[in-house]
Design an enzyme around this catalytic site. Structure first.
Site, mmCIF file in Angstrom:
data_model
loop_
_atom_site.group_PDB
_atom_site.id
_atom_site.type_symbol
_atom_site.label_atom_id
_atom_site.label_comp_id
_atom_site.label_asym_id
_atom_site.label_seq_id
_atom_site.Cartn_x
_atom_site.Cartn_y
_atom_site.Cartn_z
ATOM 1 N N GLN A 145 -7.488 -5.303 10.027
ATOM 2 C CA GLN A 145 -6.235 -4.756 10.147
ATOM 3 C C GLN A 145 -6.387 -4.156 11.177
ATOM 4 O OE1 GLN A 145 -2.262 -5.616 9.104
ATOM 5 N NE2 GLN A 145 -3.640 -5.440 7.017
ATOM 6 N N ARG B 6 1.923 -11.552 9.963
ATOM 7 C CA ARG B 6 2.957 -11.004 10.213
ATOM 8 C C ARG B 6 4.517 -11.768 10.146
ATOM 9 N NH1 ARG B 6 2.289 -6.802 9.611
ATOM 10 N NH2 ARG B 6 -0.005 -7.432 8.908
ATOM 11 N N LYS C 37 0.803 -0.976 0.370
ATOM 12 C CA LYS C 37 -0.491 0.171 0.250
ATOM 13 C C LYS C 37 0.916 1.000 -0.433
ATOM 14 C CE LYS C 37 -0.268 -0.045 5.230
ATOM 15 N NZ LYS C 37 0.054 1.171 4.949
ATOM 16 N N THR C 38 2.056 1.196 0.327
ATOM 17 C CA THR C 38 2.358 2.379 0.709
ATOM 18 C C THR C 38 3.316 3.337 -0.320
ATOM 19 O OG1 THR C 38 3.549 2.035 3.033
ATOM 20 C CG2 THR C 38 5.089 3.393 2.160
ATOM 21 N N ASP D 270 -3.684 7.073 5.059
ATOM 22 C CA ASP D 270 -3.104 6.114 5.377
ATOM 23 C C ASP D 270 -3.419 5.606 5.934
ATOM 24 O OD1 ASP D 270 -1.387 3.737 4.475
ATOM 25 O OD2 ASP D 270 0.030 4.804 5.018
ATOM 26 N N GLU D 271 -4.015 3.887 6.626
ATOM 27 C CA GLU D 271 -4.309 3.353 8.024
ATOM 28 C C GLU D 271 -5.804 4.005 8.018
ATOM 29 O OE1 GLU D 271 -2.832 0.869 8.850
ATOM 30 O OE2 GLU D 271 -0.887 1.219 8.287
#
Length: 739
Positions: free
Chosen positions: A250, A605, A32-33, A219-220
């Site tokens: 998330q 993770r 996503k970044t 973002d987020e």
């Protein structure tokens, strides 16, 4: 070669979306970044958008800095004028320019949590609010939650109904805001709220920033609260060029005010929104992703997506259940050392993820014994945590009054009205007379200038002396419980009513489990308070070891978000631990869904190998609790798991008893008010044993009562024990049982 050639089709589609609202559902590890930075570059390079008209909002200064740096590298520094910042820094810049429009000076002060606490303490004193019953942090937490929802003091007061606690909050909240205004100060929550207020009351200011920020990216987005959503909605309402990136699967920060509805209902708020799903994962193997997909698919409140990867199938997820937490930690330590010694892993490849910080204790001790270097992320080593150091300082003072550092640490913890001036005078007296600080306390009435404080010091000394009289007869666990009860230490934490306080109580419970394990492991000859303190000191000494750059990382699941590791151990996978009892017993089904999202975060993770572990029985507050394997394990199809071993489930009565202990503790946490306790001996109306009777003592075993003498405050009992000989003790301390 174009900078966009590295994007997959979905990423490219998201980057090249020009005008109108856009929701990018970015699954874990889906890049996503990369999409956000390339989108900023594309708007400037391909569409000629002036960087002045671009705003990108992130949640941390680190993320904002990384985004600016990446865009600048792509465009040779041309992006410097784009507004890339956090929510709070954005609002500060706006308010510094225009807050005078809503009655504040532009030179306003920003209060941190200590400043807030001081203001609320002063207000409570003015309103005659008992801060032993309602702690300052309780009010801080309630006021922050209200501001997250854009609920002001007046609206809050209207919602109190007949709830006495809410009425108290409303009173303090109202006075708190008045105090901030008169001091020309804002707290961190106000930075968002006041910016929203500014935009709503000053259309010309809002229009200026709407023109300035024609393209907005967040973002987020799943972590935004109601106030942040309102802020962004106002800014984007003119042009509608709002691009939000996030993953509803998330969303794990409800306790911080995050509102998952912001991302789930995005298409409701922006009906013409385009939705793009990023489902290709670049981090994990397919077996790990399949396990994550199966678990999260059980949530009802989510946007459908299924992660996939080109990284290959990889190893199956490993699951092991052990008899107890000791074996669980021993297995993890042994496996890591074995793999590292064979060259298959490095210590730095491995991460231990757990639900609560208190779970780190067992792994810390095992890693120390196995000589495994480790580091705790987002937390403090178990024995260095404030509440643990406080309790240990009490034990050190009981065991050794010569330890001035320990005595000074706890003389006013919890607060007893013993001020710094009094402590300083005692210290000066001790130095002048070459005495220990504690011995100086014992003659407090002779110290010049002590005055009325002498009585408080005498009460403290009497309390310590009483604890010392019990040391011989109590186990270490019983002694700690007595210290906590008499001092009101835990009750004071309960009165805070915050997540941080609950975490501290969990740490104290873990110390009780450590004490209980020590009591059980020692013979009569070797069992002592000093022995326990020595054992703890050897473990606590880990802080003094030189840190190895190649170390195992340990952290909570919340701290792990955004990180990745080649090997992940997700430990404590039992109902009651993860998901927590609080979420299981909650009437809100969304609480379990948030726990499941947390599990999804933990699983994703892992890059190459994932180990899930559980214990059949786990010691909590010194009591053995029996828990079934986590429902999240059951949600992974058996064929996806390797080496599945489940120990036979505990009998139903044992499970019910274990759960009832927790329910009682939860009820106490929710309902008990803090009332400071004064120590007093409780004399029984009579004893059910007398001279000649056989009795049992928890530490000394069985013996014969030789004599019973009734005193004014208690009974003095003389017992000849079979193993340790004759002992004299007070009945209320000894807790003898007739056999």
């Amino acid at each position: 070669m174009s900078i966009y050639d590295s994007l997959n089709p979905e990423q490219y589609e998201a980057v090249c979306h020009y005008e109108g609202p856009l929701l990018i559902l970015a699954g874990a590890g889906s890049g996503k970044t990369r999409v956000l930075t390339h989108r900023v570059a594309w708007l400037m390079e391909e569409k000629g958008v002036d960087p002045w008209n671009i705003m990108a909002i992130t949640f941390t200064n680190k993320a904002a800095g990384e985004m600016r740096e990446r865009v600048s590298r792509m465009l040779d520094g041309d992006a410097d004028r784009a507004w890339v910042a956090t929510f709070h820094s954005t609002c500060v810049r706006i308010l510094r320019r225009y807050i005078d429009r809503i009655g504040f000076g532009t030179n306003f002060t920003i209060y941190d949590s200590d400043d807030q606490k001081s203001v609320i303490k002063e207000i409570c004193k003015r309103l005659n609010v008992d801060t032993k019953l309602y702690k300052e942090r309780f009010f801080m937490s309630a006021i922050s939650a209200a501001k997250d929802e854009l609920v002001g003091p007046e609206e809050y007061a209207m919602k109190t109904n007949s709830d006495f606690r809410m009425k108290k909050v409303a009173e303090v909240y109202s006075e708190y805001q008045k105090q901030l205004h008169s001091s020309n100060a804002l707290d961190f929550d106000d930075l968002i709220c006041k910016t929203v207020e500014l935009f709503q009351s000053c259309p010309e200011v809002l229009e200026y920033y709407q023109e300035r920020f024609r393209f907005i990216m967040v973002d987020e987005y799943q972590d935004t609260n109601t106030a942040q959503f309102k802020l962004i909605s106002l800014l984007a309402s003119k042009y509608g060029n709002l691009c939000v990136v996030g993953d509803d699967d998330q969303s794990i920060y409800k306790f911080r005010g995050a509102n998952i509805g912001n991302i789930l209902n995005f298409e409701h708020f922006f009906p013409d929104a385009k939705v793009i799903r990023l489902e290709q994962n670049y981090r994990s193997t397919q077996n790990i992703l399949d396990a994550a997909n199966e678990v999260i698919s059980n949530n009802k409140g989510r946007k459908s997506k299924r992660l996939w990867t080109d990284n290959g199938t990889g190893d199956k997820v490993k699951f092991r259940q052990f008899m107890n937490a000791f074996e669980e930690a021993e297995y993890v330590a042994g496996l890591i050392n074995g793999k590292v010694n064979r060259g298959a892993w490095k210590y730095g490849d491995c991460a231990i993820l757990y639900r609560t910080n208190a779970q780190s204790r067992m792994f810390e001790e095992k890693f120390l014994m196995a000589n495994i270097p480790y580091k705790i992320v987002g937390g403090v080593n178990f024995y260095a945590r404030k509440e643990i150091k406080d309790v240990l300082a009490y034990l050190k003072t009981i065991a050794n009054g010569e330890d001035d550092l320990a005595v000074r640490r706890i003389i006013n913890v919890p607060k007893r009205g013993i001020g710094a001036t009094t402590i300083s005078r005692v210290q000066e007296y001790a130095i002048a007379h070459e005495a220990s600080f504690y011995n100086a306390l014992r003659v407090a009435e002779t110290i010049p200038g002590i005055g009325k404080s002498a009585m408080k010091l005498q009460n403290f000394v009497q309390m310590i002396q009483t604890f010392r009289s019990k040391e011989e007869f109590y186990s270490v666990k019983e002694l700690i419980e007595d210290v906590l009860e008499v001092t009101g230490y835990v009750k004071e934490l309960e009165a805070e009513g915050t997540d941080e306080a609950e975490e501290r109580i969990a740490n104290i419970d873990e110390l009780l489990s450590k004490a209980a394990a020590y009591d059980e492991s020692q013979e009569e000859e070797t069992h002592s308070l000093n022995g326990f303190l020595e054992e703890v000191a050897l473990v606590a000494d880990i802080d003094d070891l030189e840190e190895d750059p190649d170390h195992v990382l340990m952290m909570t699941l919340h701290s792990a978000k955004g990180l990745e590791f080649p090997v992940v151990f997700l430990v404590g996978m039992e109902d009651g631990m993860f998901p927590s009892y609080m979420s299981i017993s909650s009437e809100d089904p969304m609480d379990i869904e948030e726990e499941r999202r947390l599990c999804y975060v933990g699983i994703t993770r892992a890059m190459k190998e994932l180990y899930l572990t559980a214990a059949r029985q786990r010691m909590v507050r010194g009591e053995v609790h029996y828990n079934r394997v986590s429902r999240f394990i059951d949600e992974i199809p058996p064929e996806m798991l390797q080496g599945e071993e489940k120990v036979k489930e505990a009998p139903k009565k044992e499970r019910e008893r274990a759960q009832s202990h927790y329910q009682q503790a939860r009820e106490a946490f929710r309902t008990k008010a803090f009332v400071p306790q004064q120590f007093q001996v409780k004399k029984s109306a009579g004893l059910d044993y007398g001279a000649g009777d056989r009795v049992r003592h928890i530490k000394f075993g069985e013996g014969t009562v030789k004599n019973v003498v009734e005193g004014g405050r208690d009974y003095e009992v003389t017992v000849e024990f079979d193993r340790v000989g004759v002992k004299k003790m007070f009945a209320s301390f000894a807790k003898l049982i007739k056999v």
